[in-house]
Design an enzyme around this catalytic site. Structure first.
Site, PDB file in Angstrom:
ATOM      1  CG  HIS A   1      -5.104  -3.805  -0.144  1.00 49.70           C
ATOM      2  ND1 HIS A   1      -4.767  -2.842  -1.068  1.00 49.70           N
ATOM      3  CD2 HIS A   1      -4.446  -3.475   0.999  1.00 49.70           C
ATOM      4  CE1 HIS A   1      -3.948  -1.960  -0.516  1.00 49.70           C
ATOM      5  NE2 HIS A   1      -3.736  -2.322   0.732  1.00 49.70           N
TER       6      HIS A   1
ATOM      7  CB  SER B   1      -0.941  -0.035   1.212  1.00 54.06           C
ATOM      8  OG  SER B   1      -2.255   0.178   0.817  1.00 54.06           O
TER       9      SER B   1
ATOM     10  CG  ASP C   1      -6.765  -3.602  -3.942  1.00 52.68           C
ATOM     11  OD1 ASP C   1      -7.742  -2.988  -3.472  1.00 52.68           O
ATOM     12  OD2 ASP C   1      -5.591  -3.322  -3.658  1.00 52.68           O
TER      13      ASP C   1
END
Length: 448
Positions: free
Chosen positions: A425, A182, A367
């Site tokens: 994710h 991320s 995601d």
């Protein structure tokens, strides 16, 4: 108990951060200040008997006055004298790497109820020694004065590494890799640049970016396609909503470009507000999770394991074993860090490629916020000598060692992009065996 929105907003609010792009970096390294004298830093170390049966260390490095970074090191289950060393950095900013340790790539997982752990047979420690680091200060178990820039944060991490290798010289000659998820997509290149700039003796081989939100000006354009045209998944929004998102994207793009140009916090707040309302809200208002379009849920329903991780991490016995004050209040994500951080962009990556540091960008195909389409797009925009070759390269099938067609891969020179099937994710949680396959191949410089 953790509020799950802390973690979700920790990812969402980094969209504002990445709008503040960095100054143009040429292929020549910019000069940085030398790292602080290692001899003046303090390190406290314990040897916990948690999570796994192998050699492990945990504790704190005081990287500067009153700034204490917590780490947890696990020696490789394979051949620790020769296997590579990997540093893992979670994103947020302000989220603890403990989360990925327990939920994705570490040697154990936290049991339901938070009463103990179970051995993870697909841990990345099967192939490498790993350091899980809580940074910047006030993330996870780390504490001290707040840090508000990526550059300052990674200066501290560089100082940590110097102290760690001084304390444990047996690991200093190993091949070294940096992985992050991320917002780790910003931490990792900046730290890697730091290592190269300072002519460090660290044997940096590669960086790995997992589902990074790196450049929303490029990435957000793909969100309508992820919502309405992302086989093998069914559309999660109707065509009219996706068409409206496409029509609204120029507003987001214009505001983002203004933010890039002025670097004004107010302009970037405005851009975030516009992009969030036009490109993210339609999905969440429909009840879907922005980190996994396969889930129609909210708050703790989306990631029920996270409260268990926080409960276990707040156990007095666990904290004592790790060398943490039993009264320390552990949170998976510190929202205050996220709200105040000032960010840098992706411009550190091209110089890394030019200096023979390999780069792997991977993303799960389910995601939304950090979609595979968006990650594929920003890798194509990187301005480096291999840009044309990378952009002209075709996807090939990634076949794991057990014969599974697990994703598609594009590679040229030192840059590789990997789309992972049936993952969102947190790829390694969704596809643990396949993730260990690509990780093991990557760190040994074998083709995927």
């Amino acid at each position: 108990m953790i509020m799950l929105t802390h973690l979700k907003f920790g990812v969402l609010f980094l969209a504002l951060g990445v709008l503040l792009s960095c100054d143009l970096v040429s292929s020549q390294w910019t000069k940085r200040l030398n790292h602080r004298d290692v001899s003046r830093r303090q390190i406290t170390v314990t040897q916990p008997n948690l999570c796994d049966s192998g050699i492990q260390y945990s504790g704190y490095v005081e990287v500067s006055s009153n700034k204490h970074l917590f780490f947890w090191f696990f020696e490789s289950r394979g051949n620790p004298a020769q296997d590579p060393l990997v540093l893992w950095l979670n994103g947020g900013p302000g989220c603890s790497s403990i989360n990925s340790l327990y939920y994705e790539v570490g040697p154990c997982t936290v049991n339901e109820g938070g009463n103990g752990t179970t051995r993870n047979p697909n841990s990345w420690t099967n192939s490498a020694s790993m350091i899980f680091l809580d940074q910047p200060t006030n993330s996870g178990y780390s504490y001290g004065p707040n840090v508000t820039t990526t550059t300052a944060a990674e200066d501290d991490v560089y100082a940590f590494l110097q102290t760690f290798f001084d304390k444990f010289p047996q690991y200093s000659k190993l091949k070294f890799h940096i992985a992050g998820e991320s917002y780790g997509g910003h931490y990792v290149p900046v730290l890697a640049s730091n290592i190269k700039t300072k002519n460090s003796n660290i044997n940096l081989e590669s960086i790995l970016i997992a589902n990074g939100l790196v450049n929303p000006l490029i990435q957000f354009k793909s969100l309508p396609d992820i919502a309405c045209n992302n086989p093998p998944y069914q559309p999660v929004l109707d065509n009219a909503t996706c068409a409206q998102m496409t029509a609204d994207f120029p507003k987001c793009a214009s505001a983002t470009q203004t933010c890039y140009n002025t670097k004004s916090p107010q302009d970037c707040i405005n851009a975030f507000s516009i992009c969030f309302s036009t490109m993210i809200d339609p999905l969440t208002n429909a009840g879907f999770d922005e980190l996994d379009i396969r889930k129609k849920c909210s708050n703790s329903d989306c990631f029920p394991g996270f409260p268990d991780i926080e409960k276990y991490s707040n156990s007095s016995a666990v904290k004592t074993a790790l060398g943490v004050d039993p009264l320390f209040d552990f949170e998976l994500c510190n929202r205050g860090i996220n709200d105040t951080f000032v960010y840098s962009g992706d411009c550190y990556i091209p110089p890394l490629l030019e200096n023979n540091v390999r780069v792997l960008v991977y993303a799960g195909d389910a995601d939304y916020l950090c979609s595979w389409l968006g990650n594929d797009a920003w890798t194509k925009e990187l301005d480096w000598s291999g840009k044309a070759g990378f952009n002209n390269a075709s996807f090939t099938q990634w076949i794991t060692n057990n014969g599974t067609y697990a994703g598609d891969v594009r590679t040229f020179g030192g840059l590789t992009f990997l789309k992972v099937f049936n993952a969102a994710h947190m790829v390694a949680h969704d596809q643990p065996e396949a993730s260990l396959d690509f990780f093991s191949k990557w760190i040994l410089n074998k083709p995927l």
